[in-house]
Design a protein around this motif. Structure first.
Motif, PDB file in Angstrom:
ATOM      1  N   ALA A  90      41.849  48.726  34.496  1.00  0.00           N
ATOM      2  CA  ALA A  90      42.673  47.616  33.973  1.00  0.00           C
ATOM      3  C   ALA A  90      42.366  46.111  34.694  1.00  0.00           C
ATOM      4  N   GLN A  91      41.692  46.144  35.801  1.00  0.00           N
ATOM      5  CA  GLN A  91      41.035  45.089  36.327  1.00  0.00           C
ATOM      6  C   GLN A  91      40.207  44.299  35.691  1.00  0.00           C
ATOM      7  N   LYS A  92      39.542  44.744  34.368  1.00  0.00           N
ATOM      8  CA  LYS A  92      38.765  44.138  33.747  1.00  0.00           C
ATOM      9  C   LYS A  92      39.372  43.218  32.614  1.00  0.00           C
ATOM     10  N   VAL A  93      40.683  43.477  32.491  1.00  0.00           N
ATOM     11  CA  VAL A  93      41.408  42.504  31.664  1.00  0.00           C
ATOM     12  C   VAL A  93      42.005  41.497  32.493  1.00  0.00           C
ATOM     13  N   HIS A  94      41.663  40.178  32.098  1.00  0.00           N
ATOM     14  CA  HIS A  94      41.982  39.262  32.915  1.00  0.00           C
ATOM     15  C   HIS A  94      43.587  38.738  32.810  1.00  0.00           C
ATOM     16  N   ASN A  95      43.985  38.749  31.675  1.00  0.00           N
ATOM     17  CA  ASN A  95      45.536  38.589  31.175  1.00  0.00           C
ATOM     18  C   ASN A  95      46.602  39.567  32.034  1.00  0.00           C
ATOM     19  N   PRO A  96      47.140  39.089  32.937  1.00  0.00           N
ATOM     20  CA  PRO A  96      48.185  40.097  33.676  1.00  0.00           C
ATOM     21  C   PRO A  96      49.232  40.626  32.583  1.00  0.00           C
ATOM     22  N   ILE A  97      49.476  40.409  31.748  1.00  0.00           N
ATOM     23  CA  ILE A  97      50.171  41.066  30.619  1.00  0.00           C
ATOM     24  C   ILE A  97      49.235  42.082  29.921  1.00  0.00           C
ATOM     25  N   GLY A  98      48.017  41.723  29.671  1.00  0.00           N
ATOM     26  CA  GLY A  98      47.142  42.643  29.091  1.00  0.00           C
ATOM     27  C   GLY A  98      46.829  43.705  30.109  1.00  0.00           C
ATOM     28  N   ARG A  99      46.710  43.530  31.306  1.00  0.00           N
ATOM     29  CA  ARG A  99      46.460  44.206  32.542  1.00  0.00           C
ATOM     30  C   ARG A  99      47.558  45.368  32.551  1.00  0.00           C
ATOM     31  N   ALA A 100      48.699  44.891  32.657  1.00  0.00           N
ATOM     32  CA  ALA A 100      49.886  45.799  32.542  1.00  0.00           C
ATOM     33  C   ALA A 100      49.841  46.728  31.461  1.00  0.00           C
ATOM     34  N   MET A 101      49.797  46.184  30.120  1.00  0.00           N
ATOM     35  CA  MET A 101      49.723  47.197  28.900  1.00  0.00           C
ATOM     36  C   MET A 101      48.724  48.057  29.038  1.00  0.00           C
ATOM     37  N   VAL A 102      47.525  47.808  29.667  1.00  0.00           N
ATOM     38  CA  VAL A 102      46.553  49.007  29.680  1.00  0.00           C
ATOM     39  C   VAL A 102      46.615  49.950  30.694  1.00  0.00           C
ATOM     40  N   ASP A 112      33.325  48.884  44.055  1.00  0.00           N
ATOM     41  CA  ASP A 112      33.404  49.477  42.783  1.00  0.00           C
ATOM     42  C   ASP A 112      34.841  49.949  42.571  1.00  0.00           C
ATOM     43  N   PRO A 113      35.370  49.076  41.383  1.00  0.00           N
ATOM     44  CA  PRO A 113      36.897  49.304  41.151  1.00  0.00           C
ATOM     45  C   PRO A 113      37.095  50.772  40.723  1.00  0.00           C
ATOM     46  N   LEU A 114      36.092  51.434  40.217  1.00  0.00           N
ATOM     47  CA  LEU A 114      36.125  52.900  39.595  1.00  0.00           C
ATOM     48  C   LEU A 114      36.038  53.896  40.746  1.00  0.00           C
ATOM     49  N   LEU A 115      35.860  53.548  41.955  1.00  0.00           N
ATOM     50  CA  LEU A 115      35.219  54.437  43.157  1.00  0.00           C
ATOM     51  C   LEU A 115      36.069  54.333  44.108  1.00  0.00           C
ATOM     52  N   CYS A 140      23.542  52.723  48.703  1.00  0.00           N
ATOM     53  CA  CYS A 140      24.831  52.173  48.855  1.00  0.00           C
ATOM     54  C   CYS A 140      24.677  50.826  48.883  1.00  0.00           C
ATOM     55  N   TRP A 141      25.420  49.961  48.125  1.00  0.00           N
ATOM     56  CA  TRP A 141      25.401  48.479  48.456  1.00  0.00           C
ATOM     57  C   TRP A 141      26.954  47.984  48.743  1.00  0.00           C
ATOM     58  N   PRO A 142      27.231  47.177  49.606  1.00  0.00           N
ATOM     59  CA  PRO A 142      28.401  46.500  49.863  1.00  0.00           C
ATOM     60  C   PRO A 142      28.962  45.995  48.736  1.00  0.00           C
ATOM     61  N   ILE A 143      28.175  45.224  47.903  1.00  0.00           N
ATOM     62  CA  ILE A 143      28.765  44.534  46.681  1.00  0.00           C
ATOM     63  C   ILE A 143      27.641  44.954  45.309  1.00  0.00           C
ATOM     64  N   SER A 144      28.160  45.535  44.516  1.00  0.00           N
ATOM     65  CA  SER A 144      27.486  45.461  43.184  1.00  0.00           C
ATOM     66  C   SER A 144      28.403  45.912  42.198  1.00  0.00           C
ATOM     67  N   ARG A 145      28.166  45.585  40.886  1.00  0.00           N
ATOM     68  CA  ARG A 145      28.813  46.019  39.621  1.00  0.00           C
ATOM     69  C   ARG A 145      28.779  47.229  39.346  1.00  0.00           C
ATOM     70  N   HIS A 146      29.821  47.941  38.826  1.00  0.00           N
ATOM     71  CA  HIS A 146      29.948  49.461  38.490  1.00  0.00           C
ATOM     72  C   HIS A 146      28.895  49.447  37.254  1.00  0.00           C
ATOM     73  N   ALA A 147      27.966  50.396  37.457  1.00  0.00           N
ATOM     74  CA  ALA A 147      26.801  50.766  36.564  1.00  0.00           C
ATOM     75  C   ALA A 147      25.908  49.484  36.244  1.00  0.00           C
ATOM     76  N   LEU A 148      25.887  48.598  37.178  1.00  0.00           N
ATOM     77  CA  LEU A 148      24.938  47.423  36.831  1.00  0.00           C
ATOM     78  C   LEU A 148      24.084  47.268  38.147  1.00  0.00           C
ATOM     79  N   HIS A 149      23.943  48.423  38.923  1.00  0.00           N
ATOM     80  CA  HIS A 149      22.972  48.075  40.088  1.00  0.00           C
ATOM     81  C   HIS A 149      21.791  47.801  39.862  1.00  0.00           C
ATOM     82  N   VAL A 150      21.309  48.464  38.757  1.00  0.00           N
ATOM     83  CA  VAL A 150      19.728  48.432  38.556  1.00  0.00           C
ATOM     84  C   VAL A 150      19.485  46.972  38.313  1.00  0.00           C
ATOM     85  N   ARG A 151      20.617  46.061  37.544  1.00  0.00           N
ATOM     86  CA  ARG A 151      20.587  44.471  37.384  1.00  0.00           C
ATOM     87  C   ARG A 151      20.842  43.817  38.675  1.00  0.00           C
ATOM     88  N   SER A 152      21.694  44.084  39.487  1.00  0.00           N
ATOM     89  CA  SER A 152      22.201  43.267  40.477  1.00  0.00           C
ATOM     90  C   SER A 152      21.136  43.531  41.687  1.00  0.00           C
TER      91      SER A 152
END
Length: 155
Positions: free
Chosen positions: A34-46, A89-92, A118-130
């Motif tokens: 749900a965090q990936k949805v930037h609109n608060p109403i959309g986030r609540a709906m998800v 990671d918001p999913l972990l 493990c990295w302190p900050i890195s996007r979910h499933a994008l560690h290879v790019r970050s």
């Protein structure tokens, strides 16, 4: 879990690599998605839509998922494993990941060597790019430890 049926496959697996496992419960995954949805109403709906779906299909989704996660943690495949993850990671839930790593290491099985990056900050499933150099170094070291050639990649 039909071990005899898949025993021939298990013997061919020499190592495992997991990038961005989702651990720590369904609530963590729901809020993470749900965090990936930037609109608060959309986030609540998800959030509400996902919770409703999981409630309606609990025996086919939630119960099955929880059983498989428990099996994954309690009966790991006895081969070396490399885990990539990040603390933000918001999913972990990092504590859940670290508990599993500690549990696997405490099994004291020489076939189950556990390596993690493990990295302190890195996007979910994008560690290879970050973090490409850290990622590739850990991957190459792991593959060499297994006696495998390291792949070349444009990532």
């Amino acid at each position: 879990m039909q071990e005899e049926k898949y025993s021939s496959v298990r013997t061919k697996i020499v190592g495992q690599i997991f990038d961005s496992l989702t651990m720590g419960g369904l609530e963590k995954m729901i809020t993470g998605v749900a965090q990936k949805v930037h609109n608060p109403i959309g986030r609540a709906m998800v959030t509400m839509g996902t919770k409703s779906y999981l409630w309606a299909t609990k025996t086919y989704t939630v119960d099955y998922y929880e059983d498989l996660v428990e099996f994954f943690k309690e009966a790991p495949l006895r081969t070396p494993v490399l885990l990539f993850y990040s603390l933000n990671d918001p999913l972990l839930c990092p504590d859940a990941m670290e508990d599993m790593i500690d549990k696997w290491r405490a099994m004291n099985d020489p076939r189950l060597e556990v390596f993690s990056k493990c990295w302190p900050i890195s996007r979910h499933a994008l560690h290879v790019r970050s973090h490409p150099s850290d990622y590739h170094l850990a991957l190459k070291s792991f593959l060499l430890r297994l006696g495998l050639e390291t792949p070349t990649s444009r990532l």
